[in-house]
Design a protein around this motif. Structure first.
Motif, PDB file in Angstrom:
ATOM      1  N   HIS A 164      13.855  19.166  65.118  1.00 55.17           N
ATOM      2  CA  HIS A 164      13.825  18.022  64.162  1.00 55.17           C
ATOM      3  C   HIS A 164      12.494  17.435  64.351  1.00 55.17           C
ATOM      4  O   HIS A 164      12.006  17.228  65.034  1.00 55.17           O
ATOM      5  N   ASP A 165      12.138  16.906  63.077  1.00 48.73           N
ATOM      6  CA  ASP A 165      10.746  16.353  62.697  1.00 48.73           C
ATOM      7  C   ASP A 165      10.919  15.044  62.598  1.00 48.73           C
ATOM      8  O   ASP A 165      11.326  14.379  61.522  1.00 48.73           O
ATOM      9  N   PRO A 166      10.193  14.301  63.617  1.00 49.98           N
ATOM     10  CA  PRO A 166      10.771  12.791  63.511  1.00 49.98           C
ATOM     11  C   PRO A 166       9.928  12.079  62.509  1.00 49.98           C
ATOM     12  O   PRO A 166      10.148  10.890  61.918  1.00 49.98           O
ATOM     13  N   ASP A 167       8.739  12.678  61.937  1.00 52.67           N
ATOM     14  CA  ASP A 167       7.972  11.992  61.022  1.00 52.67           C
ATOM     15  C   ASP A 167       8.219  12.461  59.533  1.00 52.67           C
ATOM     16  O   ASP A 167       7.630  11.741  58.739  1.00 52.67           O
ATOM     17  N   ALA A 168       9.304  13.279  59.287  1.00 53.05           N
ATOM     18  CA  ALA A 168       9.616  13.607  57.886  1.00 53.05           C
ATOM     19  C   ALA A 168      10.600  12.577  57.371  1.00 53.05           C
ATOM     20  O   ALA A 168      11.055  11.635  58.148  1.00 53.05           O
TER      21      ALA A 168
END
Length: 244
Positions: free
Chosen positions: A203-207
């Motif tokens: 999971h990309d938290p900045d997306a």
């Protein structure tokens, strides 16, 4: 003008429609028209029969399996091959040699390609035993044997080189530092490769969050992958508020 000239003129006028009404009587004109009508009826009936025959044949072809023609050619080839084989055996000849003599270079190359393609097929993952065996084969293909070292080890170890159930090989062979380094390097490469591979993407938290659940996230990712390049301008305009 004689009667022969008149008859000759009438005979020649039968092939010329323009002179039909001038040189022929009403009875002759009626007979000529009836003859043409019968010819047209015969041609129509003949065309109808041919058309019906083609319709029946097309219906038969449609009802046959799609590979029916290939199966027929294969059956004819097998029958012909059996006849040639029987003739060769009756003449006391070797069938395999005779068959290769009649084989062209292109057919031989295609046969060899098909034979090689069936060897060691990679059918994907089925169980851990087969996966391990394929991995072992891949590692073996990467090994480049040193024949000089092989012969020296063979002379040094003697009968223990080909170990049996009763052979004692402990302490007679020592791995070289180069071999240990190669093994360690290969293990490190495998470890790095496993770290890069992951079925579940992190999971990309900045997306940007443009989904309401995981299923919707997967759907949006598919849309972006297939249509992202076509909808980029629209998406940018919506974000800027300049969309019309």
């Amino acid at each position: 003008m004689s009667s022969a000239d008149v008859d000759g003129g009438a005979g020649s006028s039968s092939s010329q429609p323009g002179l039909l009404g001038k040189n022929m009587s009403a009875k002759e004109k009626y007979a000529e028209r009836m003859k043409k009508l019968r010819d047209l009826h015969m041609k129509r009936n003949e065309a109808r029969k041919l058309n019906h025959k083609e319709v029946v044949e097309e219906d038969r072809r449609n009802k046959e399996p799609k590979n029916e023609e290939a199966r027929k050619r294969r059956a004819e080839y097998i029958v012909k091959e059996e006849e040639l084989k029987a003739a060769c055996l009756a003449a006391g000849k070797d069938w395999e040699i005779e068959k290769l003599r009649n084989l062209s270079a292109e057919d031989a190359e295609a046969l060899e390609r098909r034979k090689n393609s069936k060897q060691n097929p990679d059918s994907g993952f089925s169980n851990f035993e087969q996966a391990t065996f394929r991995k072992y084969q891949g590692l073996v293909k990467q090994i480049k044997p040193d024949m000089n070292h092989y012969e020296s080890q063979k002379d040094k170890m003697g009968e223990a080189f080909y170990a049996t159930s009763g052979s004692v090989v402990q302490g007679k062979q020592k791995d070289s530092a180069d071999a240990i380094s190669r093994m360690a390097l290969d293990v490190q490469k495998q470890k790095e490769k496993r770290e890069k591979f992951s079925r579940r993407r992190r999971h990309d938290p900045d997306a940007d969050i443009d989904y309401i659940n995981e299923r919707n996230m997967k759907f949006n990712q598919k849309l972006e992958r297939f249509y992202g390049e076509y909808t980029k301008d629209i998406k940018d305009n919506l974000e800027r508020g300049t969309a019309v």
